[in-house]
Design a protein around this motif. Structure first.
Motif, mmCIF file in Angstrom:
data_model
loop_
_atom_site.group_PDB
_atom_site.id
_atom_site.type_symbol
_atom_site.label_atom_id
_atom_site.label_comp_id
_atom_site.label_asym_id
_atom_site.label_seq_id
_atom_site.Cartn_x
_atom_site.Cartn_y
_atom_site.Cartn_z
ATOM 1 N N LEU A 185 -18.168 58.791 15.718
ATOM 2 C CA LEU A 185 -17.808 58.892 14.296
ATOM 3 C C LEU A 185 -18.046 57.575 13.560
ATOM 4 O O LEU A 185 -18.533 57.558 12.425
ATOM 5 N N VAL A 186 -17.706 56.481 14.222
ATOM 6 C CA VAL A 186 -17.901 55.166 13.604
ATOM 7 C C VAL A 186 -19.381 54.894 13.351
ATOM 8 O O VAL A 186 -19.772 54.438 12.267
ATOM 9 N N LEU A 187 -20.230 55.176 14.344
ATOM 10 C CA LEU A 187 -21.656 54.927 14.170
ATOM 11 C C LEU A 187 -22.254 55.809 13.075
ATOM 12 O O LEU A 187 -23.163 55.386 12.353
ATOM 13 N N TYR A 194 -31.003 52.942 10.260
ATOM 14 C CA TYR A 194 -30.514 54.186 10.852
ATOM 15 C C TYR A 194 -30.310 54.105 12.368
ATOM 16 O O TYR A 194 -30.119 55.127 13.023
ATOM 17 N N LEU A 195 -30.331 52.891 12.908
ATOM 18 C CA LEU A 195 -30.069 52.720 14.341
ATOM 19 C C LEU A 195 -28.725 53.337 14.762
ATOM 20 O O LEU A 195 -28.640 53.980 15.819
ATOM 21 N N PRO A 196 -27.634 53.167 13.978
ATOM 22 C CA PRO A 196 -26.352 53.752 14.390
ATOM 23 C C PRO A 196 -26.401 55.271 14.539
ATOM 24 O O PRO A 196 -25.698 55.831 15.401
ATOM 25 N N TRP A 197 -27.208 55.966 13.739
ATOM 26 C CA TRP A 197 -27.278 57.425 13.849
ATOM 27 C C TRP A 197 -27.931 57.858 15.154
ATOM 28 O O TRP A 197 -27.575 58.895 15.713
ATOM 29 N N ILE A 198 -28.881 57.071 15.624
ATOM 30 C CA ILE A 198 -29.500 57.372 16.924
ATOM 31 C C ILE A 198 -28.446 57.270 18.024
ATOM 32 O O ILE A 198 -28.341 58.117 18.913
ATOM 33 N N GLY A 199 -27.622 56.224 17.954
ATOM 34 C CA GLY A 199 -26.547 56.060 18.929
ATOM 35 C C GLY A 199 -25.522 57.175 18.855
ATOM 36 O O GLY A 199 -25.033 57.669 19.880
ATOM 37 N N ALA A 200 -25.194 57.609 17.638
ATOM 38 C CA ALA A 200 -24.213 58.684 17.456
ATOM 39 C C ALA A 200 -24.697 59.994 18.071
ATOM 40 O O ALA A 200 -23.904 60.764 18.624
#
Length: 396
Positions: free
Chosen positions: A279-281, A357-363
């Motif tokens: 959720l945070v990412l 958008y790196l965090p969305w890949i992690g999410a």
């Protein structure tokens, strides 16, 4: 000497080990400038470290199974320290890559041995807390090691950091030789028997969870310095502050993960932490440059991400207590391969101007992980497998 002081020494060694691995992320731009290479090329120093750590650790742990654990720790720590000193004097990018591979092989053996010793030396019912303390040492590298590394690299050459790591490592090797007690070495596990661990769906599930957990983390953290500089337009001082805050929260996350695992069990700790992590990412690219929201998310990211290590490791030890070093080495291997994959995927995204958008890949990876965690829990309930029952590979 109280067993906790021995655990704290293991945690300090874990801190050194973590600093050698993570400090690169905090000085990625400095290395790139000094070596006249791109940021994505410098990021491959993290990728190659993770690949060597992941691919080499299970084999080295299997090869050294008959060696008493304290001796193994001292030997690996000594070689590790010498290699880190050598890194400071290497000018060639190719030689630096080679040295990072050697450092990673030693680091893998050190970390698995630390976790094994923590589980053995801990008081009954306190294994989760002991492992959490050692993991906290590793994550504390983000509190002290990475930010201070950034400061040192800002005032001196970045390679000064590795001279310090080497000297401290040699001192810790001497302390470990005198303070850590001898333990009984595990019986070697033949390769064909090791393959059986992969055939166990529950162990395989936790290896997949490990891969996704650290892969999602690495996608963002590998490029954290350029991410903060470019996406959030931070100054060098602000990046150092953000890394320091992130590191404090990471250390607390490891400790919270250990406490929560002992009190509420591995499933609740792991499922809750992974869901919060995802959720945070998801929210990072949305908040824009709202400072107070950014720091709140940064803290929650660190707490959630680092709370997951202990429940995974303790669960794997519970599933195969007679071969704890082997399953922990597999855990480390899959984790580092996940970090390598995350760094590689992150590098592709950066090259294609998708850093924001790196965090969305992690999410996305974490969402898959949540599904696996819940599925494993449902399976264990249906087959009446609990953490208190004797696992598949228990010593008879």
């Amino acid at each position: 000497m109280s067993y906790m002081w021995k655990i704290y020494l293991l945690a300090i060694i874990s801190f050194l080990n973590g600093t050698s691995e993570y400090v690169i992320a905090g000085i990625l731009d400095r290395i790139a400038d000094a070596s006249h290479i791109s940021v994505s090329s410098a990021g491959q120093l993290i990728t190659v470290f993770s690949i060597a750590f992941g691919a080499g650790t299970p084999f080295l742990i299997a090869m050294t199974a008959r060696l008493e654990r304290k001796k193994l720790l001292v030997y690996a720590l000594t070689i590790f320290s010498i290699v880190n000193v050598l890194i400071a004097f290497l000018s060639s990018y190719e030689m630096l890559m080679t040295a990072r591979i050697l450092s990673a092989l030693c680091a893998g053996v050190i970390q698995v041995t630390l976790l094994t010793l923590a589980a053995v030396l801990a008081a009954p019912g306190k294994q989760g807390g002991a492992i959490g303390t050692v993991v906290m040492g590793n994550s504390t590298a983000l509190v002290v090691g990475v930010p201070i590394g950034r400061v040192i690299a800002s005032h001196y050459e970045w390679n000064v950091i590795f001279i310090g790591l080497g000297i401290i490592g040699l001192l810790l090797a001497v302390l470990a030789a005198f303070i850590i007690p001898r333990t009984v070495a595990e019986e070697p596990v033949p390769l064909r028997e090791q393959v059986k661990f992969f055939m166990n769906p529950r162990i395989s599930a936790y290896l997949l969870i490990t891969f996704l957990w650290l892969g999602s983390y690495s996608v963002v953290f590998t490029y954290i310095s350029p991410y903060l500089l470019d996406v959030f337009s931070m100054s060098n001082k602000e990046v150092t502050t953000a890394l320091f805050i992130f590191g404090i929260a990471s250390a607390l996350g490891s400790k919270v993960g250990g406490f929560s695992t002992d009190k509420w069990g591995s499933f609740r700790t792991l499922a809750g932490g992974t869901l919060l992590h995802a959720l945070v990412l998801l929210l990072f690219p949305i908040i824009g440059n709202v400072a107070y929201l950014f720091y709140a998310l940064l803290i929650l990211w660190a707490l959630a991400a680092w709370s997951s290590g202990t429940p995974i490791q303790l669960r794997m030890i519970t599933l195969a207590p007679a071969a704890a070093s082997i399953v922990l080495s597999l855990h480390s291997a899959f984790g580092q391969i996940g970090m390598a994959a995350g760094a590689g995927i992150g590098g592709i995204a950066v090259k294609n101007s998708l850093m924001q958008y790196l965090p969305w890949i992690g999410a996305l990876a974490l969402t898959i992980s949540v599904v696996v965690i819940v599925t494993d829990h449902v399976f264990s309930k249906r087959t009446k497998i609990t953490e208190q029952e004797e696992p598949m590979y228990a010593q008879k």
